[in-house]
Design a protein around this motif. Structure first.
Motif, PDB file in Angstrom:
ATOM      1  N   ARG A 197      42.528 -65.662  49.406  1.00 15.43           N
ATOM      2  CA  ARG A 197      43.460 -66.079  50.452  1.00 15.43           C
ATOM      3  C   ARG A 197      43.239 -67.536  50.839  1.00 15.43           C
ATOM      4  NH1 ARG A 197      47.404 -62.549  49.855  1.00 15.43           N
ATOM      5  NH2 ARG A 197      46.590 -60.430  49.740  1.00 15.43           N
ATOM      6  N   TYR A 198      44.337 -68.234  51.109  1.00 16.79           N
ATOM      7  CA  TYR A 198      44.253 -69.639  51.543  1.00 16.79           C
ATOM      8  C   TYR A 198      43.488 -69.751  52.848  1.00 16.79           C
ATOM      9  CZ  TYR A 198      47.500 -71.516  48.100  1.00 16.79           C
ATOM     10  OH  TYR A 198      48.075 -71.925  46.928  1.00 16.79           O
ATOM     11  N   PRO A 199      42.864 -70.911  53.074  1.00 17.40           N
ATOM     12  CA  PRO A 199      42.266 -71.174  54.391  1.00 17.40           C
ATOM     13  C   PRO A 199      43.393 -71.319  55.420  1.00 17.40           C
ATOM     14  CG  PRO A 199      41.573 -72.810  52.739  1.00 17.40           C
ATOM     15  CD  PRO A 199      42.709 -72.047  52.154  1.00 17.40           C
TER      16      PRO A 199
ATOM     17  N   PHE B  31      46.016 -72.963  57.866  1.00 18.86           N
ATOM     18  CA  PHE B  31      46.823 -74.175  57.729  1.00 18.86           C
ATOM     19  C   PHE B  31      46.178 -75.299  58.534  1.00 18.86           C
ATOM     20  CE2 PHE B  31      50.306 -77.056  58.392  1.00 18.86           C
ATOM     21  CZ  PHE B  31      50.932 -77.041  57.168  1.00 18.86           C
TER      22      PHE B  31
ATOM     23  N   ASN C 103      37.998 -83.461  53.958  1.00 20.74           N
ATOM     24  CA  ASN C 103      36.933 -83.294  52.970  1.00 20.74           C
ATOM     25  C   ASN C 103      36.071 -84.547  52.926  1.00 20.74           C
ATOM     26  OD1 ASN C 103      37.319 -80.712  51.337  1.00 20.74           O
ATOM     27  ND2 ASN C 103      39.389 -81.542  51.530  1.00 20.74           N
TER      28      ASN C 103
ATOM     29  N   LYS D 280      50.783 -85.408  59.616  1.00 18.20           N
ATOM     30  CA  LYS D 280      51.962 -85.180  58.771  1.00 18.20           C
ATOM     31  C   LYS D 280      51.695 -85.461  57.302  1.00 18.20           C
ATOM     32  CE  LYS D 280      55.455 -86.467  62.229  1.00 18.20           C
ATOM     33  NZ  LYS D 280      56.472 -87.535  62.479  1.00 18.20           N
ATOM     34  N   ILE D 281      50.892 -86.487  57.036  1.00 19.85           N
ATOM     35  CA  ILE D 281      50.672 -86.880  55.631  1.00 19.85           C
ATOM     36  C   ILE D 281      49.425 -86.191  55.079  1.00 19.85           C
ATOM     37  CG2 ILE D 281      49.352 -88.966  56.204  1.00 19.85           C
ATOM     38  CD1 ILE D 281      51.878 -88.890  53.373  1.00 19.85           C
ATOM     39  N   LYS D 282      48.655 -85.579  55.965  1.00 20.79           N
ATOM     40  CA  LYS D 282      47.461 -84.840  55.573  1.00 20.79           C
ATOM     41  C   LYS D 282      47.842 -83.667  54.673  1.00 20.79           C
ATOM     42  CE  LYS D 282      43.237 -83.497  56.373  1.00 20.79           C
ATOM     43  NZ  LYS D 282      43.484 -82.248  57.059  1.00 20.79           N
ATOM     44  N   LEU D 283      47.059 -83.423  53.652  1.00 16.39           N
ATOM     45  CA  LEU D 283      47.338 -82.290  52.778  1.00 16.39           C
ATOM     46  C   LEU D 283      47.102 -80.987  53.522  1.00 16.39           C
ATOM     47  CD1 LEU D 283      45.625 -83.654  49.569  1.00 16.39           C
ATOM     48  CD2 LEU D 283      48.052 -83.660  50.128  1.00 16.39           C
ATOM     49  N   PRO D 284      47.994 -80.022  53.350  1.00 16.70           N
ATOM     50  CA  PRO D 284      47.818 -78.749  54.049  1.00 16.70           C
ATOM     51  C   PRO D 284      46.664 -77.940  53.461  1.00 16.70           C
ATOM     52  CG  PRO D 284      49.778 -78.675  52.638  1.00 16.70           C
ATOM     53  CD  PRO D 284      49.228 -80.069  52.537  1.00 16.70           C
ATOM     54  N   TYR D 285      46.060 -77.095  54.258  1.00 21.52           N
ATOM     55  CA  TYR D 285      44.984 -76.180  53.808  1.00 21.52           C
ATOM     56  C   TYR D 285      43.872 -76.924  53.110  1.00 21.52           C
ATOM     57  CZ  TYR D 285      49.179 -73.254  53.794  1.00 21.52           C
ATOM     58  OH  TYR D 285      50.343 -72.652  54.099  1.00 21.52           O
TER      59      TYR D 285
ATOM     60  N   ASN E 126      38.165 -75.974  52.426  1.00 19.15           N
ATOM     61  CA  ASN E 126      37.819 -74.658  51.877  1.00 19.15           C
ATOM     62  C   ASN E 126      37.131 -73.811  52.951  1.00 19.15           C
ATOM     63  OD1 ASN E 126      34.627 -74.537  51.324  1.00 19.15           O
ATOM     64  ND2 ASN E 126      35.392 -76.643  51.159  1.00 19.15           N
ATOM     65  N   PHE E 127      37.224 -72.488  52.798  1.00 16.24           N
ATOM     66  CA  PHE E 127      36.747 -71.603  53.865  1.00 16.24           C
ATOM     67  C   PHE E 127      35.254 -71.725  54.123  1.00 16.24           C
ATOM     68  CE2 PHE E 127      36.326 -68.689  50.188  1.00 16.24           C
ATOM     69  CZ  PHE E 127      35.038 -68.223  50.382  1.00 16.24           C
ATOM     70  N   PHE E 128      34.492 -72.045  53.089  1.00 17.92           N
ATOM     71  CA  PHE E 128      33.052 -72.124  53.279  1.00 17.92           C
ATOM     72  C   PHE E 128      32.662 -73.318  54.150  1.00 17.92           C
ATOM     73  CE2 PHE E 128      28.965 -73.887  51.958  1.00 17.92           C
ATOM     74  CZ  PHE E 128      28.136 -72.845  52.339  1.00 17.92           C
ATOM     75  N   SER E 129      33.146 -74.487  53.791  1.00 19.81           N
ATOM     76  CA  SER E 129      32.818 -75.681  54.579  1.00 19.81           C
ATOM     77  C   SER E 129      33.366 -75.561  55.998  1.00 19.81           C
ATOM     78  CB  SER E 129      33.376 -76.939  53.901  1.00 19.81           C
ATOM     79  OG  SER E 129      32.767 -77.137  52.645  1.00 19.81           O
TER      80      SER E 129
END
Lengths: 359, 359
Positions: free
Chosen positions: B59-61, B63, B87, B241-246, B249-252
């Motif tokens: 499953r995606y992290p 949003f 990141n 707005k320009i930030k990449l979605p998701y 990662n769930f761990f970090s």
């Protein structure tokens, strides 16, 4: 400085973007993001958990994740020099746009498609040359080749299999485009495991071909945010220069290596999902949809004038699908991911129920 | 297309970059990347390991990582609306450059500094207005304010505390710059926990102030690749707005939340490292270095005509430090991270040995 004037300093291309947004949801049956419905077996997760206990958190990841690049190369059928891993294929896409987009020329994309392409291109100050799909939502390769001839040197981005249409380019179509286009061709092959022609094998012969792949779909690792680029070694060497150093966290790096080596399980699950997709497709065809579009990916696009009512009904019943009716050409369309056999069965029953009661 | 012509399609700004590179090393005492020398206690890592076993990987992290933004806000002394996680602060920096860099105006940076600034600015097709440090490697605020006056609307990037110099801007210096500059001011405060003035509290009053922070230094999470932006809510809303979605990662995401809540341990370790830094500084001053520069961060910059010989000697003895002699103004300079008390003691002994034998 006051706020109004400060906001005016943000590049207009960014301010003009709409915020990309999905409402969070606790819906139990998630068929809205084309994720794999299968989690990884306990022993795989346990191996990663062990690594996360042992690996020092205070140390940076590898500058270049060598082992991961080797495993990705082996999985995708390439050499490590052809690979560049990123935080999801979105990050790879951003780096490629920065490296390859020429503000003087538009970026050619085939719409309807993944909305992030247009968002990033315009956000980076570029312009889009949109080639629309044919009436049956397959690629209009004549129009595409025309756009290529009219825009030599442009970057072309195509998703194949494409989301949300489900259609894919065949090998001969990919070759035709490569023969015509005098610029980079970026094929986003996030769904390659489910169908269509996988173009990695052409990267050596066509140095202007770049392929992106992801762990978010068939590899059931959407939570890892791991995508990768495959290209010719010479081009990948250049792209690496603008790539952020140490960009993959140690957990996703390790986990992605693990997953890419479990090929038999991946293949088996892809087989299950393709069988389920075809079964779901036949069922959808038996219902009074206006159109069900054939799919080479792990989702199916349907069109119905009851789109909005159906979406609300499914949501109330605990099934989340994706309303894509605002995409070009997709009025009244919903995109339904293929879930587990049990979830698909519930979906089929709920669809039957909907169409037997709603007139 | 043939390879030569294909390479010609890559934007010149990227092709002209040198590849940013650090040779990997298995050296046992790592004092070359300003990492924290302390790993996290077992119970923290075990809690994350448990999460990684339980959380579905397919499953995606989220949003927007709401809980993480809340924890970061609480840690940094801001509100969640002021926070954007990425990141590593490198990703945040890339997104800020895309949003705020105006190709018509140069980006002001204070050199010598973190090499990635110049790499990304030029890679994105921008130009650099470099303000050099004073002779003692502190900020030349007169020259800096001059550059601001001459370049209104420009983005200014300053690291404070700065790497590799170790010098920091005081509160009054930060305020002076903010009063003069008619553009965005990005303060990279990766080392804020170790010294200097932490500027987060000014973000509300100065909407053109942006602060980046990281988990890679005092928070001992370099392996997680987690950095964040603090700004005014209005500006952060635009940047999202320009930030990449998701993108996390769930761990970090989970681990960073965990760490940010262990404030007492973080504070205690910062105390230890600052004491060790000051002790190491006094020792370095007792040795025949040309200069030891005072530091408000977790490393110390030294200058010696024996730079190269010393670096090789330490490396042979299993101690890795960073040769920064190619940076502007830093001829013959090495940057030495502060390690554990035991590693620092070994370092001191080896330095004594070096200077007692080499003439």
């Amino acid at each position: 400085m006051e706020k109004e004037r400060t906001l005016g300093l943000i590049n207009r291309a960014v301010r003009d973007l709409d915020a990309y947004h999905l409402a969070p949801s606790e819906t139990p049956i998630k068929l809205n993001q084309n994720e794999s419905p299968f989690d990884w077996p306990e022993e795989v997760k346990e191996e990663a958990a062990r690594f996360c206990r042992e690996r020092p958190w205070n140390r940076y990841p590898d500058f270049i994740p060598k082992r991961l690049h080797e495993d990705l190369a082996s999985y995708a059928g390439a050499t490590p020099e052809q690979i560049l891993a990123g935080n999801g294929s979105n990050e790879v896409l951003l780096v490629l746009l920065v490296s390859l987009m020429n503000r003087a020329a538009p970026v050619i994309i085939c719409e309807p498609t993944f909305a992030v392409y247009r968002m990033l291109i315009t956000g980076l100050g570029g312009t889009v040359e949109s080639v629309l799909s044919a009436d049956d939502l397959t690629f209009d390769t004549a129009a595409l080749k025309n756009a290529c001839r009219n825009n030599p040197g442009s970057l072309l981005i195509a998703a194949s299999p494409n989301s949300p249409t489900g259609s894919a380019l065949s090998e001969s179509q990919v070759r035709e485009v490569l023969e015509v286009h005098e610029g980079f061709v970026l094929l986003d092959q996030a769904y390659a495991e489910f169908g269509g022609f996988s173009a990695v094998c052409l990267c050596e012969a066509y140095p202007n071909l770049l392929v992106t792949r992801t762990f978010s779909k068939a590899l059931a690792g959407a939570g890892l945010r791991l995508g990768y680029l495959v290209g010719s070694p010479e081009v990948v060497r250049e792209i690496r220069k603008i790539k952020l150093p140490y960009n993959i966290n140690f957990f996703s790096e390790f986990a992605a290596s693990l997953l890419s080596r479990r090929r038999e399980l991946i293949r088996e699950r892809v087989r299950v999902l393709c069988t389920e997709r075809d079964r779901l497709y036949r069922h959808l065809q038996s219902l009074p949809f206006d159109t069900c579009y054939p799919s080479e990916a792990n989702f199916i696009l349907v069109r119905t004038s009851k789109c909005h009512t159906l979406n609300n009904f499914l949501s109330r019943e605990g099934i989340l699908v994706r309303d894509v009716s605002s995409y070009p050409l997709l009025k009244d369309c919903l995109r339904i991911s293929v879930g587990t056999p049990r979830h698909n069965e519930i979906l089929r029953k709920k669809l039957d129920e909907f169409f037997s009661t709603v007139k």
